[in-house]
Motif scaffolding. Structure first.
Motif, PDB file in Angstrom:
ATOM      1  N   ASP A  36     -14.230  -0.162   8.926  1.00 19.02           N
ATOM      2  CA  ASP A  36     -14.656  -1.505   9.304  1.00 19.02           C
ATOM      3  C   ASP A  36     -14.128  -1.834  10.685  1.00 19.02           C
ATOM      4  N   ASN A  98       0.454   3.264  -2.491  1.00 15.04           N
ATOM      5  CA  ASN A  98      -0.428   2.713  -1.463  1.00 15.04           C
ATOM      6  C   ASN A  98      -0.097   1.266  -1.117  1.00 15.04           C
ATOM      7  N   THR A  99       0.327   0.470  -2.092  1.00 13.38           N
ATOM      8  CA  THR A  99       0.638  -0.931  -1.779  1.00 13.38           C
ATOM      9  C   THR A  99       1.880  -1.036  -0.894  1.00 13.38           C
ATOM     10  N   GLN A 102       0.838   0.172   2.573  1.00 13.36           N
ATOM     11  CA  GLN A 102       0.050  -0.846   3.263  1.00 13.36           C
ATOM     12  C   GLN A 102       0.949  -1.963   3.790  1.00 13.36           C
ATOM     13  N   GLN A 106       1.430  -2.807   7.750  1.00 12.42           N
ATOM     14  CA  GLN A 106       1.101  -4.149   8.218  1.00 12.42           C
ATOM     15  C   GLN A 106       2.291  -4.812   8.905  1.00 12.42           C
ATOM     16  N   ASN A 112      -3.979  -4.588   9.192  1.00 10.42           N
ATOM     17  CA  ASN A 112      -4.162  -4.459   7.757  1.00 10.42           C
ATOM     18  C   ASN A 112      -5.159  -3.336   7.491  1.00 10.42           C
ATOM     19  N   LEU A 113      -4.692  -2.243   6.928  1.00  8.04           N
ATOM     20  CA  LEU A 113      -5.556  -1.114   6.629  1.00  8.04           C
ATOM     21  C   LEU A 113      -6.003  -1.181   5.175  1.00  8.04           C
ATOM     22  N   PRO A 114      -7.301  -0.997   4.913  1.00  8.51           N
ATOM     23  CA  PRO A 114      -7.790  -1.062   3.539  1.00  8.51           C
ATOM     24  C   PRO A 114      -7.530   0.253   2.797  1.00  8.51           C
ATOM     25  N   ASP A 116      -7.094   0.714  -0.271  1.00 13.81           N
ATOM     26  CA  ASP A 116      -7.717   0.770  -1.582  1.00 13.81           C
ATOM     27  C   ASP A 116      -9.231   0.941  -1.495  1.00 13.81           C
ATOM     28  N   ASP A 117      -9.746   1.157  -0.305  1.00  8.35           N
ATOM     29  CA  ASP A 117     -11.182   1.340  -0.107  1.00  8.35           C
ATOM     30  C   ASP A 117     -11.605   2.680  -0.711  1.00  8.35           C
TER      31      ASP A 117
END
Length: 139
Positions: A36, A98-99, A102, A106, A112-114, A116-117
Protein backbone atom coordinates in the motif's frame (compact mmCIF):
# COMPACT_ATOMS: atom_id res chain seq x y z
CA UNK A 1 -10.98 5.50 -49.49
CA UNK A 2 -7.66 3.72 -49.16
CA UNK A 3 -6.06 6.70 -47.35
CA UNK A 4 -8.91 6.85 -44.83
CA UNK A 5 -8.46 3.20 -43.88
CA UNK A 6 -4.70 3.72 -43.43
CA UNK A 7 -5.30 6.72 -41.18
CA UNK A 8 -7.83 4.80 -39.10
CA UNK A 9 -5.45 1.82 -38.89
CA UNK A 10 -2.57 4.09 -37.87
CA UNK A 11 -4.61 5.83 -35.16
CA UNK A 12 -5.78 2.46 -33.88
CA UNK A 13 -2.21 1.09 -33.79
CA UNK A 14 -0.89 4.17 -31.96
CA UNK A 15 -3.76 4.02 -29.47
CA UNK A 16 -3.19 0.33 -28.72
CA UNK A 17 0.55 0.84 -28.45
CA UNK A 18 0.10 3.74 -26.02
CA UNK A 19 -2.29 1.61 -23.96
CA UNK A 20 0.32 -1.12 -23.64
CA UNK A 21 2.87 1.36 -22.32
CA UNK A 22 0.49 3.27 -20.03
CA UNK A 23 1.09 0.97 -17.09
CA UNK A 24 2.98 1.60 -13.85
CA UNK A 25 4.55 -1.86 -13.97
CA UNK A 26 6.26 -0.94 -17.24
CA UNK A 27 7.29 2.61 -16.27
CA UNK A 28 8.37 1.78 -12.72
CA UNK A 29 9.26 -1.92 -12.37
CA UNK A 30 11.12 -1.17 -9.12
CA UNK A 31 7.82 -0.27 -7.44
CA UNK A 32 6.38 -3.77 -7.82
CA UNK A 33 5.76 -5.68 -4.62
CA UNK A 34 4.42 -2.82 -2.51
CA UNK A 35 1.35 -3.52 -0.45
CA UNK A 36 0.00 0.00 0.00
CA UNK A 37 0.97 3.63 -0.07
CA UNK A 38 0.09 6.91 -1.74
CA UNK A 39 -1.24 6.50 -5.29
CA UNK A 40 0.86 8.08 -8.03
CA UNK A 41 -1.56 10.37 -9.92
CA UNK A 42 0.45 10.16 -13.16
CA UNK A 43 0.05 6.40 -13.37
CA UNK A 44 -3.61 6.64 -12.33
CA UNK A 45 -4.30 9.16 -15.13
CA UNK A 46 -2.51 6.99 -17.70
CA UNK A 47 -4.55 3.98 -16.61
CA UNK A 48 -7.72 6.12 -16.73
CA UNK A 49 -6.89 7.07 -20.33
CA UNK A 50 -7.11 3.37 -21.08
CA UNK A 51 -10.61 3.43 -19.62
CA UNK A 52 -11.47 6.38 -21.84
CA UNK A 53 -10.40 4.69 -25.07
CA UNK A 54 -11.03 1.03 -24.30
CA UNK A 55 -12.76 -0.21 -21.15
CA UNK A 56 -11.27 -3.70 -20.91
CA UNK A 57 -7.58 -2.72 -21.37
CA UNK A 58 -8.06 0.17 -18.94
CA UNK A 59 -9.50 -2.14 -16.30
CA UNK A 60 -6.67 -4.59 -16.89
CA UNK A 61 -4.10 -1.78 -16.52
CA UNK A 62 -5.65 -0.70 -13.19
CA UNK A 63 -5.86 -4.31 -12.03
CA UNK A 64 -2.24 -5.06 -12.87
CA UNK A 65 -0.97 -1.86 -11.25
CA UNK A 66 -2.93 -2.42 -8.03
CA UNK A 67 -2.06 -6.13 -7.90
CA UNK A 68 1.65 -5.52 -8.36
CA UNK A 69 1.73 -2.34 -6.28
CA UNK A 70 3.29 -0.33 -9.10
CA UNK A 71 0.60 2.36 -8.87
CA UNK A 72 1.88 3.46 -5.45
CA UNK A 73 4.68 5.97 -4.94
CA UNK A 74 7.94 4.34 -3.92
CA UNK A 75 8.91 5.22 -0.37
CA UNK A 76 11.78 7.69 -0.66
CA UNK A 77 13.28 7.07 2.73
CA UNK A 78 14.94 4.14 4.38
CA UNK A 79 14.94 3.23 8.02
CA UNK A 80 17.00 0.84 10.09
CA UNK A 81 16.36 -0.81 13.40
CA UNK A 82 19.17 -2.09 15.56
CA UNK A 83 19.27 -5.91 15.71
CA UNK A 84 19.38 -5.76 19.49
CA UNK A 85 15.96 -4.08 19.51
CA UNK A 86 14.55 -6.76 17.23
CA UNK A 87 15.58 -9.48 19.68
CA UNK A 88 12.62 -8.44 21.85
CA UNK A 89 10.22 -9.73 19.17
CA UNK A 90 11.70 -13.24 19.20
CA UNK A 91 10.00 -15.61 21.60
CA UNK A 92 11.61 -18.35 23.69
CA UNK A 93 10.73 -20.90 21.02
CA UNK A 94 12.59 -18.89 18.35
CA UNK A 95 9.47 -17.68 16.53
CA UNK A 96 8.84 -14.04 15.73
CA UNK A 97 5.84 -12.38 17.35
CA UNK A 98 4.39 -10.16 14.62
CA UNK A 99 2.58 -7.81 17.01
CA UNK A 100 5.76 -7.13 19.01
CA UNK A 101 7.74 -6.72 15.79
CA UNK A 102 5.15 -4.28 14.43
CA UNK A 103 5.28 -2.28 17.67
CA UNK A 104 9.10 -2.11 17.61
CA UNK A 105 9.18 -1.03 13.95
CA UNK A 106 6.53 1.61 14.54
CA UNK A 107 8.26 3.05 17.58
CA UNK A 108 11.71 3.10 15.94
CA UNK A 109 10.82 4.26 12.43
CA UNK A 110 7.44 5.93 12.81
CA UNK A 111 6.00 3.76 10.03
CA UNK A 112 3.15 1.31 10.47
CA UNK A 113 3.78 -1.87 8.50
CA UNK A 114 0.83 -4.20 7.89
CA UNK A 115 2.46 -7.40 9.13
CA UNK A 116 -0.91 -9.15 9.35
CA UNK A 117 -1.66 -8.61 5.65
CA UNK A 118 -2.25 -11.95 3.88
CA UNK A 119 -0.21 -10.78 0.87
CA UNK A 120 2.92 -10.41 3.01
CA UNK A 121 5.67 -12.84 2.07
CA UNK A 122 7.89 -14.05 4.89
CA UNK A 123 11.21 -15.71 4.26
CA UNK A 124 13.19 -17.82 6.68
CA UNK A 125 16.78 -16.76 7.21
CA UNK A 126 19.77 -19.02 7.49
CA UNK A 127 22.54 -19.29 10.05
CA UNK A 128 24.97 -17.85 7.49
CA UNK A 129 22.84 -14.71 7.09
CA UNK A 130 22.75 -14.23 10.85
CA UNK A 131 26.53 -14.62 11.02
CA UNK A 132 26.95 -11.95 8.34
CA UNK A 133 24.90 -9.59 10.51
CA UNK A 134 26.96 -10.45 13.58
CA UNK A 135 24.08 -12.20 15.34
CA UNK A 136 24.03 -15.52 17.14
CA UNK A 137 21.14 -17.89 16.40
CA UNK A 138 18.89 -18.39 19.40
CA UNK A 139 16.32 -21.17 19.27
Amino acid sequence: MRIASRVIGGVLAVTLLSQLTACGSIFYPDRRGQIDGKIDPTIAVLDALGLLFYVIPGLIAFGVDFATGAIYFAPGETAQVAPEKLQEAIGADGKVDNTKLQTIIQSETGRNLPLDDPRLLQFKGSVEQLALLGLQPVA
